[in-house]
Structure formats: C-alpha cells, structure tokens
Design a protein around this motif. Structure first.
Motif, PDB file in Angstrom:
ATOM      1  N   LEU A  83      37.368 -26.508  47.264  1.00  0.00           N
ATOM      2  CA  LEU A  83      37.755 -25.158  47.276  1.00  0.00           C
ATOM      3  C   LEU A  83      36.504 -24.255  47.319  1.00  0.00           C
ATOM      4  O   LEU A  83      35.536 -24.519  46.788  1.00  0.00           O
ATOM      5  N   ASP A  84      36.542 -23.119  47.838  1.00  0.00           N
ATOM      6  CA  ASP A  84      35.448 -22.066  47.871  1.00  0.00           C
ATOM      7  C   ASP A  84      36.048 -21.303  46.663  1.00  0.00           C
ATOM      8  O   ASP A  84      35.008 -20.966  45.879  1.00  0.00           O
ATOM      9  N   TYR A  85      37.207 -20.941  46.325  1.00  0.00           N
ATOM     10  CA  TYR A  85      37.590 -20.075  44.969  1.00  0.00           C
ATOM     11  C   TYR A  85      38.782 -20.935  44.481  1.00  0.00           C
ATOM     12  O   TYR A  85      39.640 -21.235  45.284  1.00  0.00           O
ATOM     13  N   LEU A  86      38.729 -20.921  43.132  1.00  0.00           N
ATOM     14  CA  LEU A  86      40.220 -21.238  42.443  1.00  0.00           C
ATOM     15  C   LEU A  86      40.599 -19.713  41.848  1.00  0.00           C
ATOM     16  O   LEU A  86      39.787 -19.146  40.870  1.00  0.00           O
ATOM     17  N   ILE A  87      41.584 -19.168  42.361  1.00  0.00           N
ATOM     18  CA  ILE A  87      42.110 -17.749  41.812  1.00  0.00           C
ATOM     19  C   ILE A  87      43.043 -18.303  40.508  1.00  0.00           C
ATOM     20  O   ILE A  87      44.065 -18.821  40.656  1.00  0.00           O
ATOM     21  N   VAL A  88      42.913 -17.518  39.303  1.00  0.00           N
ATOM     22  CA  VAL A  88      43.896 -17.847  38.304  1.00  0.00           C
ATOM     23  C   VAL A  88      44.322 -16.534  37.905  1.00  0.00           C
ATOM     24  O   VAL A  88      43.853 -15.352  37.733  1.00  0.00           O
ATOM     25  N   ALA A  89      45.759 -16.484  37.641  1.00  0.00           N
ATOM     26  CA  ALA A  89      46.506 -15.129  37.196  1.00  0.00           C
ATOM     27  C   ALA A  89      47.529 -15.823  36.072  1.00  0.00           C
ATOM     28  O   ALA A  89      48.435 -16.626  36.460  1.00  0.00           O
ATOM     29  N   SER A  90      47.419 -15.522  34.939  1.00  0.00           N
ATOM     30  CA  SER A  90      48.286 -15.810  33.803  1.00  0.00           C
ATOM     31  C   SER A  90      48.609 -17.163  33.949  1.00  0.00           C
ATOM     32  O   SER A  90      49.785 -17.449  34.079  1.00  0.00           O
ATOM     33  N   PHE A  91      47.607 -18.108  33.949  1.00  0.00           N
ATOM     34  CA  PHE A  91      48.040 -19.542  34.074  1.00  0.00           C
ATOM     35  C   PHE A  91      48.543 -20.071  32.646  1.00  0.00           C
ATOM     36  O   PHE A  91      49.544 -20.931  33.000  1.00  0.00           O
ATOM     37  N   GLY A  92      47.987 -19.810  31.676  1.00  0.00           N
ATOM     38  CA  GLY A  92      48.565 -20.354  30.201  1.00  0.00           C
ATOM     39  C   GLY A  92      47.972 -21.673  29.835  1.00  0.00           C
ATOM     40  O   GLY A  92      48.343 -22.581  29.159  1.00  0.00           O
ATOM     41  N   TYR A  93      46.836 -21.823  30.347  1.00  0.00           N
ATOM     42  CA  TYR A  93      46.028 -23.338  30.233  1.00  0.00           C
ATOM     43  C   TYR A  93      44.589 -22.824  30.312  1.00  0.00           C
ATOM     44  O   TYR A  93      44.161 -22.267  31.329  1.00  0.00           O
ATOM     45  N   ILE A  94      43.829 -23.225  29.246  1.00  0.00           N
ATOM     46  CA  ILE A  94      42.230 -22.844  29.479  1.00  0.00           C
ATOM     47  C   ILE A  94      41.497 -23.890  30.120  1.00  0.00           C
ATOM     48  O   ILE A  94      41.568 -25.058  29.762  1.00  0.00           O
ATOM     49  N   LEU A  95      41.001 -23.262  31.219  1.00  0.00           N
ATOM     50  CA  LEU A  95      39.932 -24.441  31.786  1.00  0.00           C
ATOM     51  C   LEU A  95      38.724 -24.710  31.245  1.00  0.00           C
ATOM     52  O   LEU A  95      38.117 -23.889  30.798  1.00  0.00           O
ATOM     53  N   ASN A  96      38.313 -26.079  31.250  1.00  0.00           N
ATOM     54  CA  ASN A  96      37.094 -26.447  30.568  1.00  0.00           C
ATOM     55  C   ASN A  96      36.076 -26.188  31.736  1.00  0.00           C
ATOM     56  O   ASN A  96      36.074 -25.870  32.842  1.00  0.00           O
ATOM     57  N   GLU A  97      34.705 -26.441  31.223  1.00  0.00           N
ATOM     58  CA  GLU A  97      33.460 -25.725  31.740  1.00  0.00           C
ATOM     59  C   GLU A  97      33.452 -26.648  33.182  1.00  0.00           C
ATOM     60  O   GLU A  97      32.892 -26.198  34.223  1.00  0.00           O
ATOM     61  N   ASN A  98      33.821 -28.041  33.223  1.00  0.00           N
ATOM     62  CA  ASN A  98      33.742 -28.938  34.303  1.00  0.00           C
ATOM     63  C   ASN A  98      34.651 -28.174  35.309  1.00  0.00           C
ATOM     64  O   ASN A  98      33.935 -28.259  36.561  1.00  0.00           O
ATOM     65  N   ILE A  99      35.636 -28.008  35.099  1.00  0.00           N
ATOM     66  CA  ILE A  99      36.795 -27.330  36.118  1.00  0.00           C
ATOM     67  C   ILE A  99      36.107 -25.953  36.585  1.00  0.00           C
ATOM     68  O   ILE A  99      36.207 -25.760  37.700  1.00  0.00           O
ATOM     69  N   LEU A 100      35.644 -25.198  35.755  1.00  0.00           N
ATOM     70  CA  LEU A 100      34.964 -23.916  36.167  1.00  0.00           C
ATOM     71  C   LEU A 100      34.038 -23.830  37.144  1.00  0.00           C
ATOM     72  O   LEU A 100      33.561 -23.151  37.879  1.00  0.00           O
ATOM     73  N   SER A 101      33.280 -25.254  37.134  1.00  0.00           N
ATOM     74  CA  SER A 101      32.105 -25.389  37.987  1.00  0.00           C
ATOM     75  C   SER A 101      32.297 -26.267  39.349  1.00  0.00           C
ATOM     76  O   SER A 101      31.532 -26.270  40.106  1.00  0.00           O
ATOM     77  N   LEU A 102      33.582 -26.342  39.352  1.00  0.00           N
ATOM     78  CA  LEU A 102      33.867 -27.278  40.787  1.00  0.00           C
ATOM     79  C   LEU A 102      34.107 -26.657  42.015  1.00  0.00           C
ATOM     80  O   LEU A 102      33.635 -26.857  42.914  1.00  0.00           O
ATOM     81  N   PRO A 103      34.891 -25.352  41.961  1.00  0.00           N
ATOM     82  CA  PRO A 103      34.824 -24.613  43.225  1.00  0.00           C
ATOM     83  C   PRO A 103      33.449 -24.029  43.672  1.00  0.00           C
ATOM     84  O   PRO A 103      32.649 -23.794  42.905  1.00  0.00           O
ATOM     85  N   LYS A 104      33.356 -24.108  45.044  1.00  0.00           N
ATOM     86  CA  LYS A 104      32.118 -23.606  45.574  1.00  0.00           C
ATOM     87  C   LYS A 104      31.528 -22.473  44.864  1.00  0.00           C
ATOM     88  O   LYS A 104      30.430 -22.112  44.619  1.00  0.00           O
ATOM     89  N   HIS A 105      32.468 -21.539  44.912  1.00  0.00           N
ATOM     90  CA  HIS A 105      31.998 -19.951  44.413  1.00  0.00           C
ATOM     91  C   HIS A 105      32.567 -19.708  43.147  1.00  0.00           C
ATOM     92  O   HIS A 105      32.489 -18.325  42.620  1.00  0.00           O
ATOM     93  N   GLY A 106      33.360 -20.712  42.241  1.00  0.00           N
ATOM     94  CA  GLY A 106      33.793 -20.521  40.915  1.00  0.00           C
ATOM     95  C   GLY A 106      35.145 -20.118  40.862  1.00  0.00           C
ATOM     96  O   GLY A 106      35.845 -20.145  42.041  1.00  0.00           O
ATOM     97  N   CYS A 107      35.791 -19.935  39.858  1.00  0.00           N
ATOM     98  CA  CYS A 107      36.956 -19.641  39.552  1.00  0.00           C
ATOM     99  C   CYS A 107      37.000 -18.089  39.357  1.00  0.00           C
ATOM    100  O   CYS A 107      36.135 -17.616  38.313  1.00  0.00           O
ATOM    101  N   ILE A 108      38.129 -17.456  39.871  1.00  0.00           N
ATOM    102  CA  ILE A 108      38.180 -16.181  39.844  1.00  0.00           C
ATOM    103  C   ILE A 108      39.601 -15.716  38.953  1.00  0.00           C
ATOM    104  O   ILE A 108      40.539 -16.007  39.467  1.00  0.00           O
ATOM    105  N   ASN A 109      39.272 -14.911  37.948  1.00  0.00           N
ATOM    106  CA  ASN A 109      40.639 -14.458  37.184  1.00  0.00           C
ATOM    107  C   ASN A 109      40.936 -13.044  37.508  1.00  0.00           C
ATOM    108  O   ASN A 109      40.304 -12.193  37.569  1.00  0.00           O
TER     109      ASN A 109
END
Length: 195
Positions: A83-109
C-alpha cells in the motif's frame, strides 16, 4: 496509488463509502479493508459484525477482520507493505509499530476532533458532553502513541446548539472526505506535517 482502509463504526462507514466515490473518479485503488471482529450487542447479546464489515461484503471489497489476540502483521504484512497509504478512521484497534511502518508513505488517521483536544476514543461524544462550540477534523500521520503523530491539516466545524451525535457525525464525515480528497490528490513530496 494503492490505499487500504481500517475502520469499524458508523463514522468509519461514512468515510469508507465516501472514499469509494473518490476512488471511482480517480487513479486510486482500494486494496484492503481492515475491521475488528464481531461483538455482542443489544439485550440478547447477538453477535454483530461492524458496519464496515457489512458494507465491504456487499461491495465485494477485500476485507480482513482483526481480533485483539491475533497478530495482524503475520497474515497481512505482504498486502499492507504494497500500500501507499493505510487510512484509519475509528478502527478500535491500536496498530503496532511494525504495521505503522509497512505502507510506503505510512498510516494516516482521520480523527474527528481538533487535536490535541479529545485524543482517543469517542471524540465526537466528548465535544458534545463538554459543551464545545467548535470541533473539527484532524488528519495526521500515525505514530505509536495514540493520536500524537504530526498533523497534515485541521479543519474546524461549528457545533450547532441542537446538534445531536448523529448530526455532528454526519458533518464531520463530510469535512473528513473533503480533506481526504485533497490529501490523496497531493503528491507525496508536497505533503508536509506539523509536529
């Protein structure tokens, strides 16, 4: 550009359905939807899937359900890293550091408050309960600490005297989608975040 989405509740659903309209008129593709596992609801404690899950199934989206006891990265690392971005909105689950670093340009809340005010869960309810006259939406790059990442943009939204939670949620979802549309049209090298 490949994007993913992570969300669970009705606010998330409004963002996801709006994203689908944005995607239809662009070169974006939605490769993955993440949501939390079904929960018991109501007096009968009926197991109910999230609104995002129901919507995704009806629209034939590639959806994965996550439970807090399951390691997200093990099964989805390859998909998320494409993914280029993972867009997050009211997910209800805290993403760990590894997941946050996976998309090319990061996770956007997409967070429905004027950060840093009302960090965490239920920001719309908190603004109404506090009698706030103004709230808004913050779009930020996610970091390990909850709602603490650098902010790309904040847009204010007035709270009318008679606004219910449903009214305000609808207004904030519209603002969020306008912001996301602008964000996703901006080339990555032109995006700047404020600490």
């Amino acid at each position: 550009m490949k994007i993913g989405f992570a969300g669970s509740d009705n606010f998330s659903l409004k963002i996801l359905s709006g994203l689908m309209e944005i995607i239809a008129d662009s070169s974006l593709s939605l490769s993955l939807v993440l949501t939390i596992s079904p929960k018991n609801k109501g007096r009968g404690k009926t197991l109910s899937e999230t609104p995002v899950s129901s919507f995704s199934k009806k629209n034939n989206l590639f959806i994965k359900t996550i439970s807090p006891s399951r390691n997200v990265v093990d099964s989805l690392e390859d998909t998320i890293s494409k993914l280029d971005y993972l867009i997050v909105a009211s997910f209800g689950y805290i993403l760990n550091e590894n997941i946050l670093s996976l998309p090319k340009h990061g996770c956007i809340n997409v967070h429905p408050s004027l950060l840093p005010k009302w960090r965490g869960a239920a920001p719309i309810q908190r603004a109404i309960e506090a009698g706030d006259k103004v709230t808004g939406v913050s779009i930020m790059k996610m970091v390990l600490n909850l709602d603490a990442g650098p902010v790309w943009s904040i847009v204010k939204q007035e709270i009318s005297r008679n606004d219910t939670y449903v009214d305000l949620e609808e207004k904030l979802a519209k603002v969020s989608l306008q912001m996301l549309q602008k964000f996703l049209k901006t080339p990555y090298d032109k995006i700047t975040y404020n600490s």
